[in-house]
Write an enzyme that holds these catalytic residues in place. Structure first.
Site, PDB file in Angstrom:
ATOM      1  N   HIS A 156       0.832  -1.202   0.000  1.00 19.18           N
ATOM      2  CA  HIS A 156       0.000   0.000   0.000  1.00 19.18           C
ATOM      3  C   HIS A 156       0.868   1.253   0.000  1.00 19.18           C
ATOM      4  O   HIS A 156       2.092   1.198   0.084  1.00 19.18           O
ATOM      5  CB  HIS A 156      -0.991   0.004   1.178  1.00 19.18           C
ATOM      6  CG  HIS A 156      -0.404   0.347   2.516  1.00 19.18           C
ATOM      7  ND1 HIS A 156      -1.164   0.621   3.615  1.00 19.18           N
ATOM      8  CD2 HIS A 156       0.886   0.449   2.935  1.00 19.18           C
ATOM      9  CE1 HIS A 156      -0.388   0.887   4.646  1.00 19.18           C
ATOM     10  NE2 HIS A 156       0.849   0.795   4.274  1.00 19.18           N
TER      11      HIS A 156
ATOM     12  N   CYS B 138       5.392   5.306   5.219  1.00 20.10           N
ATOM     13  CA  CYS B 138       4.201   4.743   4.567  1.00 20.10           C
ATOM     14  C   CYS B 138       3.727   5.606   3.389  1.00 20.10           C
ATOM     15  O   CYS B 138       2.794   5.238   2.683  1.00 20.10           O
ATOM     16  CB  CYS B 138       3.078   4.526   5.581  1.00 20.10           C
ATOM     17  SG  CYS B 138       3.202   2.929   6.411  1.00 20.10           S
TER      18      CYS B 138
ATOM     19  N   HIS C 178       5.061  -0.137  -0.495  1.00 16.22           N
ATOM     20  CA  HIS C 178       5.802  -0.999   0.435  1.00 16.22           C
ATOM     21  C   HIS C 178       4.801  -2.021   0.942  1.00 16.22           C
ATOM     22  O   HIS C 178       3.587  -1.825   0.830  1.00 16.22           O
ATOM     23  CB  HIS C 178       6.405  -0.187   1.581  1.00 16.22           C
ATOM     24  CG  HIS C 178       5.357   0.465   2.431  1.00 16.22           C
ATOM     25  ND1 HIS C 178       4.788   1.658   2.081  1.00 16.22           N
ATOM     26  CD2 HIS C 178       4.751   0.068   3.571  1.00 16.22           C
ATOM     27  CE1 HIS C 178       3.866   1.971   2.988  1.00 16.22           C
ATOM     28  NE2 HIS C 178       3.815   1.020   3.896  1.00 16.22           N
TER      29      HIS C 178
ATOM     30  N   GLU D 160      -1.263  -4.640  11.456  1.00 16.51           N
ATOM     31  CA  GLU D 160      -0.433  -4.257  10.316  1.00 16.51           C
ATOM     32  C   GLU D 160       1.011  -4.691  10.556  1.00 16.51           C
ATOM     33  O   GLU D 160       1.734  -5.054   9.628  1.00 16.51           O
ATOM     34  CB  GLU D 160      -0.506  -2.745  10.088  1.00 16.51           C
ATOM     35  CG  GLU D 160       0.155  -2.308   8.795  1.00 16.51           C
ATOM     36  CD  GLU D 160       0.084  -0.804   8.608  1.00 16.51           C
ATOM     37  OE1 GLU D 160      -0.731  -0.350   7.793  1.00 16.51           O
ATOM     38  OE2 GLU D 160       0.830  -0.085   9.305  1.00 16.51           O
TER      39      GLU D 160
ATOM     40  N   ASP E  79      -4.875 -10.596  -0.594  1.00 16.92           N
ATOM     41  CA  ASP E  79      -3.570 -11.244  -0.430  1.00 16.92           C
ATOM     42  C   ASP E  79      -2.713 -11.055  -1.683  1.00 16.92           C
ATOM     43  O   ASP E  79      -3.169 -11.331  -2.804  1.00 16.92           O
ATOM     44  CB  ASP E  79      -3.764 -12.734  -0.144  1.00 16.92           C
ATOM     45  CG  ASP E  79      -2.470 -13.409   0.276  1.00 16.92           C
ATOM     46  OD1 ASP E  79      -1.589 -12.744   0.851  1.00 16.92           O
ATOM     47  OD2 ASP E  79      -2.353 -14.630   0.027  1.00 16.92           O
ATOM     48  N   HIS E  80      -1.485 -10.569  -1.484  1.00 19.54           N
ATOM     49  CA  HIS E  80      -0.554 -10.282  -2.583  1.00 19.54           C
ATOM     50  C   HIS E  80      -1.115  -9.267  -3.575  1.00 19.54           C
ATOM     51  O   HIS E  80      -0.831  -9.322  -4.769  1.00 19.54           O
ATOM     52  CB  HIS E  80      -0.124 -11.577  -3.298  1.00 19.54           C
ATOM     53  CG  HIS E  80       0.827 -12.399  -2.485  1.00 19.54           C
ATOM     54  ND1 HIS E  80       0.427 -13.088  -1.365  1.00 19.54           N
ATOM     55  CD2 HIS E  80       2.155 -12.627  -2.599  1.00 19.54           C
ATOM     56  CE1 HIS E  80       1.473 -13.705  -0.843  1.00 19.54           C
ATOM     57  NE2 HIS E  80       2.541 -13.435  -1.568  1.00 19.54           N
TER      58      HIS E  80
ATOM     59  N   HIS F 170       3.237  -5.008   3.858  1.00 21.33           N
ATOM     60  CA  HIS F 170       3.067  -5.400   5.259  1.00 21.33           C
ATOM     61  C   HIS F 170       2.628  -6.858   5.317  1.00 21.33           C
ATOM     62  O   HIS F 170       1.933  -7.340   4.420  1.00 21.33           O
ATOM     63  CB  HIS F 170       2.001  -4.552   5.950  1.00 21.33           C
ATOM     64  CG  HIS F 170       2.414  -3.133   6.183  1.00 21.33           C
ATOM     65  ND1 HIS F 170       3.310  -2.764   7.158  1.00 21.33           N
ATOM     66  CD2 HIS F 170       2.060  -1.992   5.545  1.00 21.33           C
ATOM     67  CE1 HIS F 170       3.476  -1.448   7.123  1.00 21.33           C
ATOM     68  NE2 HIS F 170       2.735  -0.948   6.146  1.00 21.33           N
TER      69      HIS F 170
HETATM   70 NI    NI Z   1       2.495   1.032   5.540  1.00 21.34          NI
END
Ligand code: NI
Length: 137
Positions: free
Chosen positions: A16, A35, A41, A126, A81-82, A43
């Protein structure tokens, strides 16, 4: 009859970027720090979904956890997911994908989809140390 709280856990990975397009680049960097990184990037998220209710007379279940697992995958995990939370996920469209906003959106994905019991809590990690929790208030 007593109320029991039953929890199913799941794990997924997603990318995200936290960015408010109505604000300046400087404001976004200042507010979101790492972020806000322009090239995304990732998580490693952990999700916990808690369902409340009374155990059924015949099964002893508040909710069939195999069925809860299936619903969590169908309505949430398989869709995030992914994936890139900013670009790929229709139920997050137009939202800054903070843990808070994401957690509320997951609640709405699951609300009304349970075969029994009531959705009580969605808890989204997260990181190991950063957690958001929503109870539908
Ligand atoms: Ni983040």
């Amino acid at each position: 009859m007593p109320t029991v709280y039953v929890t199913r856990k799941a794990h997924f990975n997603a990318a995200h970027r936290l960015h408010n397009p109505d604000k300046s680049d400087a404001w976004n960097r200042e507010t979101f720090g790492k972020c806000n990184s322009p090239n995304w990037h990732g998580h490693n998220y952990n999700l916990e979904v808690t369902v409340a209710g009374e155990p059924d007379d015949e099964t002893g279940y508040v909710v069939d956890l195999a069925e809860l697992k299936r619903i969590m995958h169908e309505r949430v995990i398989d869709r995030v997911d992914h994936k890139n939370l900013n670009l790929d996920v229709d139920f997050l469209e137009g939202m800054i994908p903070t843990t808070e906003n994401f957690c509320i959106a997951i609640w709405h994905q699951l609300e009304g989809a349970l075969p029994s019991g009531e959705l009580h809590c969605v808890r989204l990690y997260e990181t190991e140390r950063n957690v958001a929790e929503y109870r539908g208030e």
